[in-house]
Design a protein around this motif. Structure first.
Motif, mmCIF file in Angstrom:
data_model
loop_
_atom_site.group_PDB
_atom_site.id
_atom_site.type_symbol
_atom_site.label_atom_id
_atom_site.label_comp_id
_atom_site.label_asym_id
_atom_site.label_seq_id
_atom_site.Cartn_x
_atom_site.Cartn_y
_atom_site.Cartn_z
ATOM 1 N N SER A 1 34.963 44.561 46.592
ATOM 2 C CA SER A 1 35.060 43.362 45.774
ATOM 3 C C SER A 1 33.869 43.260 44.816
ATOM 4 O O SER A 1 34.037 42.903 43.644
ATOM 5 C CB SER A 1 35.120 42.130 46.669
ATOM 6 O OG SER A 1 35.140 40.958 45.898
ATOM 7 N N TYR A 2 32.666 43.581 45.295
ATOM 8 C CA TYR A 2 31.497 43.548 44.427
ATOM 9 C C TYR A 2 31.616 44.570 43.303
ATOM 10 O O TYR A 2 31.250 44.307 42.165
ATOM 11 C CB TYR A 2 30.223 43.819 45.221
ATOM 12 C CG TYR A 2 29.837 42.703 46.166
ATOM 13 C CD1 TYR A 2 30.151 41.372 45.900
ATOM 14 C CD2 TYR A 2 29.140 42.972 47.332
ATOM 15 C CE1 TYR A 2 29.807 40.368 46.758
ATOM 16 C CE2 TYR A 2 28.784 41.962 48.198
ATOM 17 C CZ TYR A 2 29.124 40.654 47.905
ATOM 18 O OH TYR A 2 28.771 39.655 48.763
ATOM 19 N N PRO A 31 44.372 46.433 38.430
ATOM 20 C CA PRO A 31 44.366 47.742 39.097
ATOM 21 C C PRO A 31 42.989 48.377 39.079
ATOM 22 O O PRO A 31 42.148 48.069 38.239
ATOM 23 C CB PRO A 31 45.356 48.559 38.270
ATOM 24 C CG PRO A 31 45.417 47.888 36.956
ATOM 25 C CD PRO A 31 45.149 46.435 37.206
ATOM 26 N N GLN A 32 42.760 49.299 40.010
ATOM 27 C CA GLN A 32 41.476 49.983 40.111
ATOM 28 C C GLN A 32 41.256 50.910 38.925
ATOM 29 O O GLN A 32 40.182 50.987 38.388
ATOM 30 C CB GLN A 32 41.420 50.800 41.396
ATOM 31 C CG GLN A 32 41.349 49.954 42.643
ATOM 32 C CD GLN A 32 39.974 49.386 42.855
ATOM 33 O OE1 GLN A 32 38.990 49.933 42.397
ATOM 34 N NE2 GLN A 32 39.905 48.267 43.542
ATOM 35 N N ALA A 75 32.571 45.688 37.568
ATOM 36 C CA ALA A 75 33.317 46.394 36.530
ATOM 37 C C ALA A 75 34.050 45.424 35.612
ATOM 38 O O ALA A 75 34.675 45.848 34.641
ATOM 39 C CB ALA A 75 34.304 47.363 37.168
ATOM 40 N N GLY A 76 34.007 44.146 35.916
ATOM 41 C CA GLY A 76 34.640 43.149 35.066
ATOM 42 C C GLY A 76 36.125 43.013 35.303
ATOM 43 O O GLY A 76 36.853 42.549 34.436
ATOM 44 N N ARG A 77 36.592 43.419 36.468
ATOM 45 C CA ARG A 77 38.017 43.313 36.784
ATOM 46 C C ARG A 77 38.231 42.134 37.713
ATOM 47 O O ARG A 77 37.372 41.773 38.509
ATOM 48 C CB ARG A 77 38.513 44.585 37.468
ATOM 49 C CG ARG A 77 38.518 45.785 36.563
ATOM 50 C CD ARG A 77 39.195 46.943 37.230
ATOM 51 N NE ARG A 77 38.533 47.338 38.468
ATOM 52 C CZ ARG A 77 37.812 48.445 38.608
ATOM 53 N NH1 ARG A 77 37.658 49.249 37.588
ATOM 54 N NH2 ARG A 77 37.262 48.743 39.753
#
Length: 88
Positions: free
Chosen positions: A44-45, A57-58, A50-52
């Protein structure tokens, strides 16, 4: 005629070894849950860094392998390989 008197009585239980086995399973489950929570928190961190968002999606969505070529993946979605016949 004589019957065997070594039948289990109502006051006997599973015993000490059953308690030790159950306790070991409980401790193992506690460690597994602790590890899973740490991994989920770390993931989650990384997503937040990454700003998602949580539902994003990853990856960027393009099917690529480690070498970066999109042709190396199976376009049909069949990961079983071969002729797709299934059985023998």
């Amino acid at each position: 005629m004589t019957f065997a008197t070594d039948a289990p009585s109502a006051d006997s239980g599973p015993g000490f070894l059953a308690f030790v086995a159950f306790f070991a399973l409980a401790v193992a489950l506690w460690f597994l849950m602790r590890n899973m929570n740490a991994r989920m928190r770390r993931m989650s961190y990384r997503q937040q860094a990454a700003g998602r968002g949580k539902d994003d999606p990853q990856a960027d969505g393009s099917p690529t392998d480690r070498s970066g070529s999109a042709e190396a993946t199976d376009a049909g979605g069949d990961s079983g390989g071969g002729d797709g016949g299934g059985g023998d």
